[in-house]
Design a protein around this motif. Structure first.
Motif, PDB file in Angstrom:
ATOM      1  N   LYS A  72      29.199  50.171  34.698  1.00 11.45           N
ATOM      2  CA  LYS A  72      28.578  49.184  33.806  1.00 11.45           C
ATOM      3  C   LYS A  72      27.943  48.011  34.549  1.00 11.45           C
ATOM      4  O   LYS A  72      27.281  47.183  33.926  1.00 11.45           O
ATOM      5  CB  LYS A  72      29.630  48.628  32.838  1.00 11.45           C
ATOM      6  CG  LYS A  72      30.171  49.643  31.865  1.00 11.45           C
ATOM      7  CD  LYS A  72      31.261  49.022  31.013  1.00 11.45           C
ATOM      8  CE  LYS A  72      31.939  50.074  30.156  1.00 11.45           C
ATOM      9  NZ  LYS A  72      33.116  49.555  29.465  1.00 11.45           N
ATOM     10  N   HIS A  73      28.168  47.927  35.853  1.00 13.71           N
ATOM     11  CA  HIS A  73      27.704  46.760  36.610  1.00 13.71           C
ATOM     12  C   HIS A  73      26.797  47.184  37.760  1.00 13.71           C
ATOM     13  O   HIS A  73      27.059  48.185  38.423  1.00 13.71           O
ATOM     14  CB  HIS A  73      28.899  45.966  37.132  1.00 13.71           C
ATOM     15  CG  HIS A  73      29.757  45.440  36.020  1.00 13.71           C
ATOM     16  ND1 HIS A  73      29.441  44.324  35.304  1.00 13.71           N
ATOM     17  CD2 HIS A  73      30.905  45.921  35.478  1.00 13.71           C
ATOM     18  CE1 HIS A  73      30.351  44.115  34.370  1.00 13.71           C
ATOM     19  NE2 HIS A  73      31.255  45.082  34.456  1.00 13.71           N
ATOM     20  N   LEU A  74      25.768  46.383  37.973  1.00 15.84           N
ATOM     21  CA  LEU A  74      24.788  46.713  39.010  1.00 15.84           C
ATOM     22  C   LEU A  74      25.299  46.435  40.416  1.00 15.84           C
ATOM     23  O   LEU A  74      24.921  47.120  41.356  1.00 15.84           O
ATOM     24  CB  LEU A  74      23.485  45.940  38.772  1.00 15.84           C
ATOM     25  CG  LEU A  74      22.725  46.318  37.501  1.00 15.84           C
ATOM     26  CD1 LEU A  74      21.509  45.419  37.323  1.00 15.84           C
ATOM     27  CD2 LEU A  74      22.309  47.785  37.553  1.00 15.84           C
ATOM     28  N   THR A  75      26.144  45.425  40.562  1.00 16.19           N
ATOM     29  CA  THR A  75      26.586  45.042  41.909  1.00 16.19           C
ATOM     30  C   THR A  75      28.101  45.160  42.043  1.00 16.19           C
ATOM     31  O   THR A  75      28.837  45.107  41.052  1.00 16.19           O
ATOM     32  CB  THR A  75      26.191  43.585  42.234  1.00 16.19           C
ATOM     33  OG1 THR A  75      26.937  42.703  41.368  1.00 16.19           O
ATOM     34  CG2 THR A  75      24.689  43.355  42.074  1.00 16.19           C
ATOM     35  N   ILE A  81      34.632  41.522  39.766  1.00 15.96           N
ATOM     36  CA  ILE A  81      35.028  40.454  38.842  1.00 15.96           C
ATOM     37  C   ILE A  81      35.492  41.056  37.523  1.00 15.96           C
ATOM     38  O   ILE A  81      36.521  40.663  36.971  1.00 15.96           O
ATOM     39  CB  ILE A  81      33.873  39.450  38.635  1.00 15.96           C
ATOM     40  CG1 ILE A  81      33.645  38.643  39.915  1.00 15.96           C
ATOM     41  CG2 ILE A  81      34.168  38.514  37.459  1.00 15.96           C
ATOM     42  CD1 ILE A  81      32.383  37.795  39.905  1.00 15.96           C
ATOM     43  N   SER A  82      34.764  42.041  37.016  1.00 17.78           N
ATOM     44  CA  SER A  82      35.145  42.692  35.767  1.00 17.78           C
ATOM     45  C   SER A  82      36.476  43.430  35.900  1.00 17.78           C
ATOM     46  O   SER A  82      37.317  43.386  34.990  1.00 17.78           O
ATOM     47  CB  SER A  82      34.041  43.659  35.334  1.00 17.78           C
ATOM     48  OG  SER A  82      34.372  44.268  34.118  1.00 17.78           O
ATOM     49  N   LEU A 151      39.517  46.239  52.283  1.00 22.84           N
ATOM     50  CA  LEU A 151      39.866  44.842  52.029  1.00 22.84           C
ATOM     51  C   LEU A 151      39.988  44.572  50.527  1.00 22.84           C
ATOM     52  O   LEU A 151      40.943  43.925  50.085  1.00 22.84           O
ATOM     53  CB  LEU A 151      38.819  43.909  52.657  1.00 22.84           C
ATOM     54  CG  LEU A 151      38.990  42.430  52.346  1.00 22.84           C
ATOM     55  CD1 LEU A 151      40.199  41.868  53.067  1.00 22.84           C
ATOM     56  CD2 LEU A 151      37.733  41.666  52.738  1.00 22.84           C
ATOM     57  N   LEU A 152      39.047  45.078  49.755  1.00 20.90           N
ATOM     58  CA  LEU A 152      39.095  44.883  48.303  1.00 20.90           C
ATOM     59  C   LEU A 152      40.335  45.538  47.700  1.00 20.90           C
ATOM     60  O   LEU A 152      41.031  44.939  46.873  1.00 20.90           O
ATOM     61  CB  LEU A 152      37.832  45.447  47.646  1.00 20.90           C
ATOM     62  CG  LEU A 152      36.527  44.723  47.965  1.00 20.90           C
ATOM     63  CD1 LEU A 152      35.336  45.516  47.421  1.00 20.90           C
ATOM     64  CD2 LEU A 152      36.529  43.306  47.426  1.00 20.90           C
ATOM     65  N   THR A 153      40.609  46.764  48.120  1.00 26.09           N
ATOM     66  CA  THR A 153      41.778  47.488  47.611  1.00 26.09           C
ATOM     67  C   THR A 153      43.067  46.728  47.937  1.00 26.09           C
ATOM     68  O   THR A 153      43.910  46.513  47.061  1.00 26.09           O
ATOM     69  CB  THR A 153      41.836  48.910  48.199  1.00 26.09           C
ATOM     70  OG1 THR A 153      40.626  49.582  47.869  1.00 26.09           O
ATOM     71  CG2 THR A 153      43.026  49.693  47.672  1.00 26.09           C
ATOM     72  N   ALA A 154      43.194  46.314  49.185  1.00 28.76           N
ATOM     73  CA  ALA A 154      44.403  45.596  49.606  1.00 28.76           C
ATOM     74  C   ALA A 154      44.530  44.250  48.892  1.00 28.76           C
ATOM     75  O   ALA A 154      45.635  43.864  48.462  1.00 28.76           O
ATOM     76  CB  ALA A 154      44.387  45.396  51.118  1.00 28.76           C
ATOM     77  N   LYS A 173      43.462  35.458  39.671  1.00 28.16           N
ATOM     78  CA  LYS A 173      42.407  34.468  39.450  1.00 28.16           C
ATOM     79  C   LYS A 173      41.869  33.940  40.776  1.00 28.16           C
ATOM     80  O   LYS A 173      40.660  33.727  40.928  1.00 28.16           O
ATOM     81  CB  LYS A 173      42.913  33.334  38.567  1.00 28.16           C
ATOM     82  CG  LYS A 173      43.127  33.767  37.124  1.00 28.16           C
ATOM     83  CD  LYS A 173      43.696  32.655  36.265  1.00 28.16           C
ATOM     84  CE  LYS A 173      43.878  33.131  34.818  1.00 28.16           C
ATOM     85  NZ  LYS A 173      44.505  32.118  33.972  1.00 28.16           N
ATOM     86  N   THR A 174      42.752  33.748  41.729  1.00 28.24           N
ATOM     87  CA  THR A 174      42.327  33.265  43.047  1.00 28.24           C
ATOM     88  C   THR A 174      41.429  34.275  43.738  1.00 28.24           C
ATOM     89  O   THR A 174      40.362  33.920  44.248  1.00 28.24           O
ATOM     90  CB  THR A 174      43.555  32.944  43.930  1.00 28.24           C
ATOM     91  OG1 THR A 174      44.312  31.912  43.293  1.00 28.24           O
ATOM     92  CG2 THR A 174      43.133  32.503  45.319  1.00 28.24           C
ATOM     93  N   ILE A 175      41.815  35.540  43.745  1.00 30.26           N
ATOM     94  CA  ILE A 175      40.942  36.512  44.419  1.00 30.26           C
ATOM     95  C   ILE A 175      39.660  36.754  43.631  1.00 30.26           C
ATOM     96  O   ILE A 175      38.641  37.096  44.212  1.00 30.26           O
ATOM     97  CB  ILE A 175      41.659  37.831  44.790  1.00 30.26           C
ATOM     98  CG1 ILE A 175      42.075  38.619  43.566  1.00 30.26           C
ATOM     99  CG2 ILE A 175      42.826  37.584  45.736  1.00 30.26           C
ATOM    100  CD1 ILE A 175      42.425  40.053  43.876  1.00 30.26           C
TER     101      ILE A 175
END
Length: 186
Positions: A72-75, A81-82, A151-154, A173-175
């Motif tokens: 659903k998101h282009l980036t 964030i979603s 990095l995102l997964t962790a 919320k912080t990440i």
């Protein structure tokens, strides 16, 4: 719902909420209102086989959810964030993130059982693959996309565990604030 699906659903929730070692077969049987014979009919090797099946089901569910969000998101930034917003909303509604995290199972069992370790690894690899594909479509190099997907997964998995231990959505919320900034700098 058929008996096997009921056992998988019930056991998955109990394993996530209480951990594999703390949940006994009798608790699963009582919560699902299923006989011991029915459990062993579907899972002849018992509790560990049921756990592995639960992990495979989680892999499918989590992969489907993340792929739906990412489509659903282009980036990557917007998709991340979603994804995090979905986790925050889940935590705020239910006080837990059951259904999205399996770190407690990994920390308990991954070093004790090769089949469980492999099932957990496959789930993480699926998540990283989704992130990596989106990063590549954003124009990141192969090497950067692979390392950033890890990095995102962790970061997200760690934030979920912190939310559960702190009983607060602040880590997510912080990440949610920091990861997009990081992606822009790369």
């Amino acid at each position: 719902m058929d008996t096997k699906s009921l056992l998988i659903e019930t056991a998955t929730i109990l394993f996530q909420e209480k951990g594999y070692k703390t949940v006994g077969l009798n608790e699963i049987l009582k919560a699902s209102n299923v006989s011991k014979g029915a459990l062993y009919h579907h899972f002849p090797d018992g509790k560990e086989e049921l756990l592995i099946t639960c992990l495979h089901a989680l892999k499918e569910d989590i992969t489907t959810d993340i792929e739906a969000i990412f489509s659903k998101h282009l980036t990557t930034k917007d998709a991340i964030i979603s994804t995090i917003d979905t986790l925050i909303n889940s935590f705020e509604k239910r006080g837990t993130i059951t259904g999205y995290t399996f770190s407690s199972i990994v920390s308990e069992m991954a070093t004790m059982s090769e089949p469980v370790r492999k099932a957990c690894s496959e789930l993480y690899e699926n998540i990283e693959r989704i992130y990596c594909a989106k990063l590549l479509s954003d124009g990141f190099s192969d090497e950067t996309a692979v390392s950033v997907s890890l990095l995102l997964t962790a970061s997200i998995e760690g934030a979920m565990m912190l939310c559960l231990t702190k009983q607060s959505t602040n880590p997510l919320k912080t990440i949610a604030e920091q990861l997009p900034n990081l992606l822009e700098k790369l």
